[in-house]
Design a protein around this motif. Structure first.
Motif, PDB file in Angstrom:
ATOM      1  N   ARG A 120     -16.868 -26.128  11.760  1.00  0.00           N
ATOM      2  CA  ARG A 120     -17.657 -25.756  10.589  1.00  0.00           C
ATOM      3  C   ARG A 120     -19.133 -26.068  10.797  1.00  0.00           C
ATOM      4  O   ARG A 120     -20.001 -25.406  10.238  1.00  0.00           O
ATOM      5  CB  ARG A 120     -17.115 -26.477   9.354  1.00  0.00           C
ATOM      6  CG  ARG A 120     -17.904 -26.220   8.084  1.00  0.00           C
ATOM      7  CD  ARG A 120     -17.157 -26.676   6.859  1.00  0.00           C
ATOM      8  NE  ARG A 120     -16.093 -25.753   6.503  1.00  0.00           N
ATOM      9  CZ  ARG A 120     -15.465 -25.755   5.321  1.00  0.00           C
ATOM     10  NH1 ARG A 120     -15.797 -26.650   4.409  1.00  0.00           N
ATOM     11  NH2 ARG A 120     -14.512 -24.887   5.061  1.00  0.00           N
ATOM     12  N   THR A 123     -20.749 -30.120   7.030  1.00  0.00           N
ATOM     13  CA  THR A 123     -19.689 -30.613   6.171  1.00  0.00           C
ATOM     14  C   THR A 123     -20.287 -31.392   5.009  1.00  0.00           C
ATOM     15  O   THR A 123     -21.341 -32.011   5.126  1.00  0.00           O
ATOM     16  CB  THR A 123     -18.722 -31.521   6.945  1.00  0.00           C
ATOM     17  OG1 THR A 123     -19.457 -32.608   7.505  1.00  0.00           O
ATOM     18  CG2 THR A 123     -18.023 -30.753   8.061  1.00  0.00           C
ATOM     19  N   SER A 124     -19.566 -31.387   3.899  1.00  0.00           N
ATOM     20  CA  SER A 124     -19.972 -32.156   2.729  1.00  0.00           C
ATOM     21  C   SER A 124     -19.191 -33.456   2.679  1.00  0.00           C
ATOM     22  O   SER A 124     -18.194 -33.643   3.387  1.00  0.00           O
ATOM     23  CB  SER A 124     -19.719 -31.343   1.454  1.00  0.00           C
ATOM     24  OG  SER A 124     -18.316 -31.147   1.270  1.00  0.00           O
ATOM     25  N   ASP A 126     -17.344 -34.364   0.261  1.00  0.00           N
ATOM     26  CA  ASP A 126     -16.003 -34.041  -0.230  1.00  0.00           C
ATOM     27  C   ASP A 126     -15.097 -33.537   0.898  1.00  0.00           C
ATOM     28  O   ASP A 126     -13.905 -33.860   0.943  1.00  0.00           O
ATOM     29  CB  ASP A 126     -16.086 -32.973  -1.330  1.00  0.00           C
ATOM     30  CG  ASP A 126     -16.542 -33.551  -2.663  1.00  0.00           C
ATOM     31  OD1 ASP A 126     -16.711 -34.788  -2.744  1.00  0.00           O
ATOM     32  OD2 ASP A 126     -16.728 -32.776  -3.613  1.00  0.00           O
ATOM     33  N   ASP A 127     -15.656 -32.719   1.801  1.00  0.00           N
ATOM     34  CA  ASP A 127     -14.872 -32.250   2.959  1.00  0.00           C
ATOM     35  C   ASP A 127     -14.336 -33.430   3.756  1.00  0.00           C
ATOM     36  O   ASP A 127     -13.142 -33.487   4.095  1.00  0.00           O
ATOM     37  CB  ASP A 127     -15.744 -31.378   3.876  1.00  0.00           C
ATOM     38  CG  ASP A 127     -16.101 -30.048   3.246  1.00  0.00           C
ATOM     39  OD1 ASP A 127     -15.373 -29.599   2.347  1.00  0.00           O
ATOM     40  OD2 ASP A 127     -17.121 -29.470   3.658  1.00  0.00           O
ATOM     41  N   THR A 130     -11.803 -35.595   1.782  1.00  0.00           N
ATOM     42  CA  THR A 130     -10.544 -34.861   1.625  1.00  0.00           C
ATOM     43  C   THR A 130      -9.692 -34.951   2.885  1.00  0.00           C
ATOM     44  O   THR A 130      -8.477 -35.203   2.822  1.00  0.00           O
ATOM     45  CB  THR A 130     -10.836 -33.384   1.294  1.00  0.00           C
ATOM     46  OG1 THR A 130     -11.536 -33.312   0.050  1.00  0.00           O
ATOM     47  CG2 THR A 130      -9.556 -32.582   1.200  1.00  0.00           C
ATOM     48  N   ASN A 251     -10.917 -33.030  -2.754  1.00  0.00           N
ATOM     49  CA  ASN A 251     -11.253 -31.750  -3.352  1.00  0.00           C
ATOM     50  C   ASN A 251     -10.308 -30.680  -2.822  1.00  0.00           C
ATOM     51  O   ASN A 251     -10.249 -30.437  -1.612  1.00  0.00           O
ATOM     52  CB  ASN A 251     -12.715 -31.397  -3.013  1.00  0.00           C
ATOM     53  CG  ASN A 251     -13.208 -30.185  -3.770  1.00  0.00           C
ATOM     54  OD1 ASN A 251     -12.556 -29.149  -3.803  1.00  0.00           O
ATOM     55  ND2 ASN A 251     -14.380 -30.317  -4.384  1.00  0.00           N
ATOM     56  N   SER A 254     -12.067 -27.920  -0.893  1.00  0.00           N
ATOM     57  CA  SER A 254     -12.402 -28.311   0.478  1.00  0.00           C
ATOM     58  C   SER A 254     -11.175 -28.223   1.373  1.00  0.00           C
ATOM     59  O   SER A 254     -11.241 -27.732   2.503  1.00  0.00           O
ATOM     60  CB  SER A 254     -12.957 -29.739   0.500  1.00  0.00           C
ATOM     61  OG  SER A 254     -14.198 -29.814  -0.157  1.00  0.00           O
ATOM     62  N   LEU A 258     -10.959 -25.670   4.585  1.00  0.00           N
ATOM     63  CA  LEU A 258     -10.734 -26.167   5.940  1.00  0.00           C
ATOM     64  C   LEU A 258      -9.396 -25.679   6.493  1.00  0.00           C
ATOM     65  O   LEU A 258      -9.255 -25.461   7.691  1.00  0.00           O
ATOM     66  CB  LEU A 258     -10.780 -27.697   5.950  1.00  0.00           C
ATOM     67  CG  LEU A 258     -12.162 -28.319   5.700  1.00  0.00           C
ATOM     68  CD1 LEU A 258     -12.025 -29.813   5.426  1.00  0.00           C
ATOM     69  CD2 LEU A 258     -13.069 -28.089   6.900  1.00  0.00           C
TER      70      LEU A 258
END
Length: 541
Positions: A120, A123-124, A126-127, A130, A251, A254, A258
């Motif tokens: 990706r 990434t955040s 939350d990603d 998670t 999340n 997320s 993914l």
């Protein structure tokens, strides 16, 4: 790390621990051939670039990745050398049976999310959180399942001692899951220095624990505690080096996003793991743990150089190729010199292991392990095409085509399983020959989509590697002749390797093989990188 435009990539994007200034260059310029070679005085496609500061940092990333894997397998080699003289082949066979289930469990726990984070590129919180929560929960469930199923698994293999060993080994799933996100983030940012530190500490501590327990008569338990200790220490060190903490929330969006990429990676990894673990499963079931011990030792010896090369190519290749995914022609220009250089280094190493297997096994592990030598010879030949497998698959993954990756895995694993099942009645030797045949066929399959996506198919790839194969065969004949006319001792082994090396490099220089020029350029780049003084105190800032 967020990469919005290849033209605005800075050094800190890929190498945050090493630099603090921007370079207006595409990631392609790390590796591709946009330079003039000294020999021709003009630009040649697929040759390594002249060492810019950005290229030096890329070479540094590859170097630290190689150091990490070499440290891991170097320590493991020394530990195995000691344990092979303290433990029985049946002990190694029991440990191999454990790895069947812990390896499959590790694939399920990861579920392709680690690779999805790397692919990706941005990434955040939350990603990351998670993936962390999912990994821990999945690992805990599988750990409990293995603990419950342990007696039934032990009965299947007619090995009662396997049950308590498997319950302890299942803890590695939870311990490894705890470090999955920090590991993925360090890989995505190509911060291999931190990963090297973590792996080196884990290898040293776990190896010391295993040898100490073996010296005190713990037997096969020393191998299991080595696995558990290594997983715990490595995850702890990754947390310390990365300074990552779960800052987001679990999340579902997320997870779903993914999973679009990760689900195909999970299926692909699961199929590959099933194939790899099918080999010890069949040997352990149809024969005995002693035979499995010989096969395991040969397989571990073969996989040490394969894991070194494959690990470096995967960890550096996926982030770089992902940054080039929008420009197939540039990705091809990056792929060709890396493949040429890695094959030039790797093929003679594996061929050398194949021809010196008997004195090598006797010298390193002792005479009682001699039945592993012919198995090692065959498996080493099977591994010669490993860079072809790895780099072509990384190019496919980098373009986000996990669906194609899964299709390839399905075809390859189905074919390989049939071959291994057919070869298993002949024991470990039959499985080794099946592995060799599968490796050759799978190389052709792996390069099929490279032809479709990049115009670089099996014929073109093998044509570029023809000089390497010709040199390796010639050098192997020289090495074999030395061993044939001398007793199989350590002296003849060293002399054989020396003569073959001189022939290989001498002919490469005499015929001006391009891969040798690539190697010289790469070494020159590493030397230039050594003059830089990295900022170790800010690994991820």
């Amino acid at each position: 790390m967020r990469i919005e435009s290849l033209d605005r990539i800075s050094m800190s994007d890929f190498f945050p621990s090493l630099v603090r200034f921007p370079i207006h260059s595409s990631a392609l310029r790390i590796l591709v051939a946009r330079n003039r070679t000294r020999t021709a005085g003009r630009q040649l496609p697929g040759s390594l670039p002249m060492p810019s500061k950005f290229a030096r940092q890329a070479a540094g990333a590859a170097w630290w990745s190689a150091v990490e894997i070499a440290a891991r397998y170097g320590v493991q080699f020394l530990v195995t050398l000691v344990l092979a003289r303290l433990l029985l082949p049946s002990d190694f066979g029991l440990a191999a049976l454990l790895v069947i289930f812990t390896s499959l469990g590790a694939v399920l726990v990861d579920s392709g999310f680690g690779t999805a984070l790397i692919q990706r590129q941005h990434t955040s919180a939350d990603d990351e959180t998670t993936v962390f929560v999912f990994s821990i929960l999945a690992a805990a469930m599988l750990c409990g399942l293995l603990a419950f199923a342990a007696p039934f698994i032990a009965g299947f293999f007619r090995a009662p001692a396997l049950s308590p060993l498997l319950r302890l080994a299942s803890l590695t799933l939870v311990l490894s899951a705890a470090g999955a996100v920090p590991d993925a983030l360090l890989t995505m940012r190509m911060n291999f220095r931190a990963r090297t530190q973590a792996q080196l500490v884990a290898s040293l501590v776990s190896g010391t624990v295993a040898v100490t327990l073996a010296l005190n008569g713990a037997g096969v338990w020393s191998l299991v505690w080595q696995l558990v200790t290594a997983a715990a220490i490595r995850s702890l060190c990754l947390w310390v080096c990365s300074r990552w903490r779960p800052a987001g929330r679990f999340n579902r969006a997320s997870l779903t996003g993914l999973a679009k990429f990760g689900s195909f990676m999970l299926l692909s990894s699961l199929l590959n793991s099933i194939y790899v673990q099918l080999q010890p499963l069949l040997i352990g079931r149809l024969f005995d743990t002693r035979s499995l011990g010989f096969f395991t030792l040969a397989q571990n010896s073969q996989q040490a150089p394969m894991s070194l090369v494959g690990g470096v190519l995967t960890r550096v290749g996926l982030p770089v190729f992902s940054a080039l995914a929008h420009a197939p022609s540039r990705m091809l220009d990056a792929l060709r010199p890396i493949l040429r250089l890695s094959m030039f280094v790797f093929v003679p190493c594996m061929v050398g292991i194949a021809i010196t297997a008997e004195p090598l096994v006797t010298l390193v592990y002792g005479p009682r392990w001699l039945p592993a030598a012919p198995i090692l010879s065959i498996l080493a030949l099977a591994g010669t095409l490993w860079p072809v497998h790895v780099l072509n698959l990384e190019a496919i993954k980098a373009q986000g085509r996990s669906d194609l990756f899964f299709r390839l895995a399905l075809v390859k694993v189905s074919l390989a399983i049939v071959l291994v099942v057919l070869g298993s009645p002949w024991g470990a030797i039959g499985v080794a020959w099946a592995t060799l045949v599968a490796s050759v066929l799978n190389a052709a399959i792996n390069t099929y989509y490279s032809w479709k996506l990049l115009g670089f198919g099996p014929r073109a790839q093998m044509r570029e590697q023809a000089p390497t194969f010709a040199l390796a065969i010639t050098a192997a004949l020289v090495g074999w002749a030395v061993l044939h006319w001398m007793p199989a001792t350590s002296i003849s082994m060293v002399l054989s390797i020396a003569c073959a090396s001189v022939v290989y490099l001498g002919l490469a220089w005499a015929f001006r093989v391009q891969a040798l020029t690539d190697l010289h350029s790469f070494i020159h780049t590493l030397r230039a990188d050594a003059t830089l003084k990295p900022d170790i105190g800010n690994d991820l800032t």
